[in-house]
Scaffold this motif. Structure first.
Motif, PDB file in Angstrom:
ATOM      1  N   VAL A  21       0.854  -1.182   0.000  1.00 26.69           N
ATOM      2  CA  VAL A  21       0.000   0.000   0.000  1.00 26.69           C
ATOM      3  C   VAL A  21       0.896   1.240   0.000  1.00 26.69           C
ATOM      4  CG1 VAL A  21      -1.941   1.184   1.097  1.00 26.69           C
ATOM      5  CG2 VAL A  21      -1.690  -1.294   1.364  1.00 26.69           C
ATOM      6  N   PRO A  22       1.240   1.773  -1.168  1.00 27.32           N
ATOM      7  CA  PRO A  22       2.068   2.983  -1.214  1.00 27.32           C
ATOM      8  C   PRO A  22       1.351   4.167  -0.574  1.00 27.32           C
ATOM      9  CG  PRO A  22       1.979   1.895  -3.358  1.00 27.32           C
ATOM     10  CD  PRO A  22       0.923   1.267  -2.499  1.00 27.32           C
ATOM     11  N   PRO A  23       2.107   5.173  -0.171  1.00 31.00           N
ATOM     12  CA  PRO A  23       1.465   6.366   0.404  1.00 31.00           C
ATOM     13  C   PRO A  23       0.484   6.996  -0.579  1.00 31.00           C
ATOM     14  CG  PRO A  23       3.827   6.411   0.788  1.00 31.00           C
ATOM     15  CD  PRO A  23       3.568   5.275  -0.156  1.00 31.00           C
ATOM     16  N   ARG A  24      -0.630   7.464  -0.037  1.00 33.25           N
ATOM     17  CA  ARG A  24      -1.611   8.161  -0.860  1.00 33.25           C
ATOM     18  C   ARG A  24      -1.013   9.472  -1.353  1.00 33.25           C
ATOM     19  NH1 ARG A  24      -7.134   8.903   2.031  1.00 33.25           N
ATOM     20  NH2 ARG A  24      -5.748   9.587   3.694  1.00 33.25           N
ATOM     21  N   GLN A  25      -1.238   9.779  -2.622  1.00 30.56           N
ATOM     22  CA  GLN A  25      -0.733  11.024  -3.196  1.00 30.56           C
ATOM     23  C   GLN A  25      -1.822  12.092  -3.167  1.00 30.56           C
ATOM     24  OE1 GLN A  25       2.597  11.365  -4.240  1.00 30.56           O
ATOM     25  NE2 GLN A  25       2.657   9.388  -3.185  1.00 30.56           N
ATOM     26  N   HIS A  26      -1.463  13.279  -2.685  1.00 34.33           N
ATOM     27  CA  HIS A  26      -2.388  14.418  -2.613  1.00 34.33           C
ATOM     28  C   HIS A  26      -1.942  15.475  -3.617  1.00 34.33           C
ATOM     29  CE1 HIS A  26      -4.123  13.608   1.558  1.00 34.33           C
ATOM     30  NE2 HIS A  26      -3.212  12.671   1.389  1.00 34.33           N
ATOM     31  N   TYR A  27      -2.879  16.006  -4.361  1.00 29.89           N
ATOM     32  CA  TYR A  27      -2.565  17.096  -5.286  1.00 29.89           C
ATOM     33  C   TYR A  27      -3.606  18.205  -5.087  1.00 29.89           C
ATOM     34  CZ  TYR A  27       0.203  13.455  -7.538  1.00 29.89           C
ATOM     35  OH  TYR A  27       1.097  12.445  -7.784  1.00 29.89           O
ATOM     36  N   SER A  28      -3.124  19.393  -4.702  1.00 27.38           N
ATOM     37  CA  SER A  28      -4.025  20.538  -4.565  1.00 27.38           C
ATOM     38  C   SER A  28      -4.360  21.073  -5.944  1.00 27.38           C
ATOM     39  CB  SER A  28      -3.372  21.640  -3.719  1.00 27.38           C
ATOM     40  OG  SER A  28      -3.179  21.211  -2.394  1.00 27.38           O
ATOM     41  N   LEU A  29      -5.636  21.337  -6.165  1.00 26.24           N
ATOM     42  CA  LEU A  29      -6.097  21.733  -7.490  1.00 26.24           C
ATOM     43  C   LEU A  29      -6.440  23.208  -7.601  1.00 26.24           C
ATOM     44  CD1 LEU A  29      -8.407  18.674  -8.256  1.00 26.24           C
ATOM     45  CD2 LEU A  29      -5.995  18.984  -8.836  1.00 26.24           C
ATOM     46  N   ASP A  30      -6.300  23.954  -6.498  1.00 27.22           N
ATOM     47  CA  ASP A  30      -6.580  25.391  -6.547  1.00 27.22           C
ATOM     48  C   ASP A  30      -5.695  26.109  -5.547  1.00 27.22           C
ATOM     49  OD1 ASP A  30      -7.731  24.873  -4.071  1.00 27.22           O
ATOM     50  OD2 ASP A  30      -9.777  25.012  -4.785  1.00 27.22           O
ATOM     51  N   ASP A  31      -5.635  27.425  -5.649  1.00 27.33           N
ATOM     52  CA  ASP A  31      -4.766  28.222  -4.781  1.00 27.33           C
ATOM     53  C   ASP A  31      -5.193  28.139  -3.326  1.00 27.33           C
ATOM     54  OD1 ASP A  31      -3.266  28.960  -6.945  1.00 27.33           O
ATOM     55  OD2 ASP A  31      -4.348  30.849  -7.292  1.00 27.33           O
ATOM     56  N   GLY A  32      -6.497  27.977  -3.079  1.00 29.04           N
ATOM     57  CA  GLY A  32      -6.984  27.898  -1.706  1.00 29.04           C
ATOM     58  C   GLY A  32      -6.763  26.554  -1.064  1.00 29.04           C
ATOM     59  N   LYS A  33      -6.235  25.610  -1.833  1.00 29.13           N
ATOM     60  CA  LYS A  33      -5.928  24.269  -1.345  1.00 29.13           C
ATOM     61  C   LYS A  33      -7.162  23.568  -0.781  1.00 29.13           C
ATOM     62  CE  LYS A  33      -1.067  25.240  -0.392  1.00 29.13           C
ATOM     63  NZ  LYS A  33       0.039  25.209   0.592  1.00 29.13           N
ATOM     64  N   GLU A  34      -8.317  23.877  -1.353  1.00 28.38           N
ATOM     65  CA  GLU A  34      -9.529  23.197  -0.925  1.00 28.38           C
ATOM     66  C   GLU A  34      -9.828  22.014  -1.844  1.00 28.38           C
ATOM     67  OE1 GLU A  34     -12.668  26.035  -0.680  1.00 28.38           O
ATOM     68  OE2 GLU A  34     -12.044  26.742   1.299  1.00 28.38           O
ATOM     69  N   ALA A  35      -9.754  22.222  -3.139  1.00 32.39           N
ATOM     70  CA  ALA A  35      -9.987  21.133  -4.083  1.00 32.39           C
ATOM     71  C   ALA A  35      -8.752  20.234  -4.130  1.00 32.39           C
ATOM     72  CB  ALA A  35     -10.293  21.687  -5.464  1.00 32.39           C
ATOM     73  N   THR A  36      -8.993  18.920  -4.032  1.00 36.50           N
ATOM     74  CA  THR A  36      -7.880  17.976  -3.914  1.00 36.50           C
ATOM     75  C   THR A  36      -8.105  16.762  -4.802  1.00 36.50           C
ATOM     76  OG1 THR A  36      -7.649  18.616  -1.584  1.00 36.50           O
ATOM     77  CG2 THR A  36      -6.533  16.609  -2.266  1.00 36.50           C
ATOM     78  N   LEU A  37      -7.037  16.281  -5.416  1.00 39.02           N
ATOM     79  CA  LEU A  37      -7.051  15.007  -6.123  1.00 39.02           C
ATOM     80  C   LEU A  37      -6.245  14.011  -5.296  1.00 39.02           C
ATOM     81  CD1 LEU A  37      -7.414  13.073  -8.560  1.00 39.02           C
ATOM     82  CD2 LEU A  37      -5.325  14.084  -9.520  1.00 39.02           C
ATOM     83  N   LEU A  38      -6.848  12.866  -4.998  1.00 41.73           N
ATOM     84  CA  LEU A  38      -6.179  11.801  -4.259  1.00 41.73           C
ATOM     85  C   LEU A  38      -5.993  10.601  -5.183  1.00 41.73           C
ATOM     86  CD1 LEU A  38      -8.300  11.830  -0.955  1.00 41.73           C
ATOM     87  CD2 LEU A  38      -6.269  13.174  -1.476  1.00 41.73           C
ATOM     88  N   VAL A  39      -4.814  10.013  -5.133  1.00 43.45           N
ATOM     89  CA  VAL A  39      -4.511   8.809  -5.901  1.00 43.45           C
ATOM     90  C   VAL A  39      -4.108   7.724  -4.914  1.00 43.45           C
ATOM     91  CG1 VAL A  39      -3.108   7.783  -7.726  1.00 43.45           C
ATOM     92  CG2 VAL A  39      -3.758  10.202  -7.865  1.00 43.45           C
ATOM     93  N   MET A  40      -4.875   6.616  -4.885  1.00 40.71           N
ATOM     94  CA  MET A  40      -4.690   5.605  -3.850  1.00 40.71           C
ATOM     95  C   MET A  40      -4.523   4.216  -4.474  1.00 40.71           C
ATOM     96  SD  MET A  40      -7.615   7.051  -1.235  1.00 40.71           S
ATOM     97  CE  MET A  40      -7.243   5.858   0.046  1.00 40.71           C
ATOM     98  N   PRO A  41      -3.276   3.749  -4.637  1.00 44.34           N
ATOM     99  CA  PRO A  41      -3.038   2.409  -5.182  1.00 44.34           C
ATOM    100  C   PRO A  41      -2.821   1.377  -4.076  1.00 44.34           C
ATOM    101  CG  PRO A  41      -1.010   3.662  -5.199  1.00 44.34           C
ATOM    102  CD  PRO A  41      -2.048   4.543  -4.538  1.00 44.34           C
ATOM    103  N   ALA A  42      -3.026   0.117  -4.429  1.00 39.00           N
ATOM    104  CA  ALA A  42      -2.708  -1.006  -3.543  1.00 39.00           C
ATOM    105  C   ALA A  42      -2.707  -2.274  -4.373  1.00 39.00           C
ATOM    106  CB  ALA A  42      -3.724  -1.118  -2.407  1.00 39.00           C
ATOM    107  N   TRP A  43      -1.914  -3.276  -3.948  1.00 38.65           N
ATOM    108  CA  TRP A  43      -1.913  -4.535  -4.671  1.00 38.65           C
ATOM    109  C   TRP A  43      -1.436  -5.678  -3.787  1.00 38.65           C
ATOM    110  CZ3 TRP A  43       1.348  -0.444  -5.974  1.00 38.65           C
ATOM    111  CH2 TRP A  43       2.722  -0.632  -5.729  1.00 38.65           C
ATOM    112  N   ASN A  44      -1.858  -6.868  -4.197  1.00 36.19           N
ATOM    113  CA  ASN A  44      -1.364  -8.103  -3.589  1.00 36.19           C
ATOM    114  C   ASN A  44      -1.084  -9.086  -4.721  1.00 36.19           C
ATOM    115  OD1 ASN A  44      -3.893  -9.159  -4.366  1.00 36.19           O
ATOM    116  ND2 ASN A  44      -4.780  -8.781  -2.342  1.00 36.19           N
ATOM    117  N   ARG A  45      -0.906 -10.363  -4.422  1.00 37.44           N
ATOM    118  CA  ARG A  45      -0.553 -11.323  -5.469  1.00 37.44           C
ATOM    119  C   ARG A  45      -1.665 -11.519  -6.494  1.00 37.44           C
ATOM    120  NH1 ARG A  45       2.560 -16.248  -2.245  1.00 37.44           N
ATOM    121  NH2 ARG A  45       4.317 -15.004  -1.451  1.00 37.44           N
TER     122      ARG A  45
END
Length: 315
Positions: free
Chosen positions: A32-56
């Motif tokens: 489970v890699p760390p979740r990635q956060h990306y702010s989408l506006d100057d006010g840092k309210e809108a956010t894009l989250l990328v959440m990967p995970a894997w097993n066999r």
């Protein structure tokens, strides 16, 4: 590739199936890699989250758009999709409605925490927040704490939403009451579940009675807070994943203010899940379970959707 819309996802993630799947899946090997956060506006309210995970067996990733100001437009704050693939080849298997998957794994994870940490004789449940997540809380907790007799519903940002949710639950036969006085409601509750996007605490330390269990669902960034950090200093604190140490505003502030240290985190959810006996708790102990959401919980839920069959529709 199969597609599961919100209705199909909900049917396949009934809490009687999802919560046990979460408990067993939390102890299985996965990356489970760390979740990635990306702010989408100057006010840092809108956010894009990328959440990967894997097993066999499986590989998955969830994309989440968080736009808090959507409430002003009468739209959900969260929008997401989950892509599930075969672990051995990367072949895409399913596209799953991320909103319903997130909704159900979020309240399912919190309810799992409550089943492991709250008093078994809990009778009064307070839900704070009535949005997309808050509206699902009651059903998840009913699956693990059948002895709850009264459900209090509060929303300091949307009082009418609290009244509407209480009415909807009451129409289903639930003893649900909209709580206009949040302080009084907090003092009565055995279990409190918060699911807001608050930046300032909605619950004060002084309002929380000894013996209460709290599940804090809402905050997932350091600038978000649902309770005063001082409450954590007099509580036994548990987290769903180590990421909560740096992502949850209550914890980040608690560490900075010195009311909490890293050693004060009693356990993570994967450490709690293997227990065969209920965790002993003192009558006056306050327990806090802070969940920020993990890619592992998403993967478990997505696999549950993919491998399950739709239950028969009620007539």
């Amino acid at each position: 590739m199969q597609y599961f819309d919100a209705a199909q996802t909900a049917r396949r993630l009934d809490y009687e199936s999802l919560i046990p799947a979460l408990r067993s899946g939390m102890t299985a090997d996965a990356v489970v890699p760390p979740r990635q956060h990306y702010s989408l506006d100057d006010g840092k309210e809108a956010t894009l989250l990328v959440m990967p995970a894997w097993n066999r067996e499986f590989l998955g990733v969830k994309l989440v758009d968080v736009f808090p100001r959507n409430a002003e437009r009468g739209m959900p704050a969260l929008s997401s999709a989950y892509v599930l693939a075969e672990g051995a080849t990367g072949t895409h298997l399913a596209l799953i409605d991320g909103g319903e998957l997130t909704r159900r794994r979020t309240v399912g994870t919190a309810a799992l925490g409550a089943s492991l940490l709250s008093r078994e004789d809990s009778r009064v449940h307070l839900i704070v927040g009535t949005g997309h997540i808050g509206s699902a809380v009651h059903d998840a907790y009913a699956a693990v704490r059948g002895g709850i007799e009264t459900t209090l519903v509060a929303d300091p940002y949307n009082p009418e939403g609290a009244r509407a949710l209480a009415r909807a639950l009451a129409e289903r036969g639930v003893n649900a009451v909209a709580a206009g006085d949040l302080q009084a409601a907090a003092g009565q509750a055995d279990i409190i579940t918060t699911c807001t996007l608050a930046r300032e605490p909605v619950l004060r330390d002084a309002w929380i009675a000894p013996g209460t269990h709290l599940d804090l669902i809402g905050s997932f960034r350091p600038d978000m807070h649902e309770v005063e950090s001082s409450l954590l200093g007099r509580s036994t604190v548990f987290i769903d994943h180590d990421a909560a140490r740096t992502e949850a505003g209550e914890l980040v502030s608690g560490f900075a203010e010195g009311v909490l240290t890293g050693e004060d985190i009693a356990a993570t959810l994967p450490e709690l899940c293997p227990r065969t006996n209920p965790r002993p708790r003192a009558d006056d102990e306050i327990t806090v379970f802070k969940t920020v959401g993990t890619g592992l919980a998403d993967l478990i839920a997505a696999v549950t959707v993919y491998v399950s069959t739709d239950p028969p529709l009620e007539r």
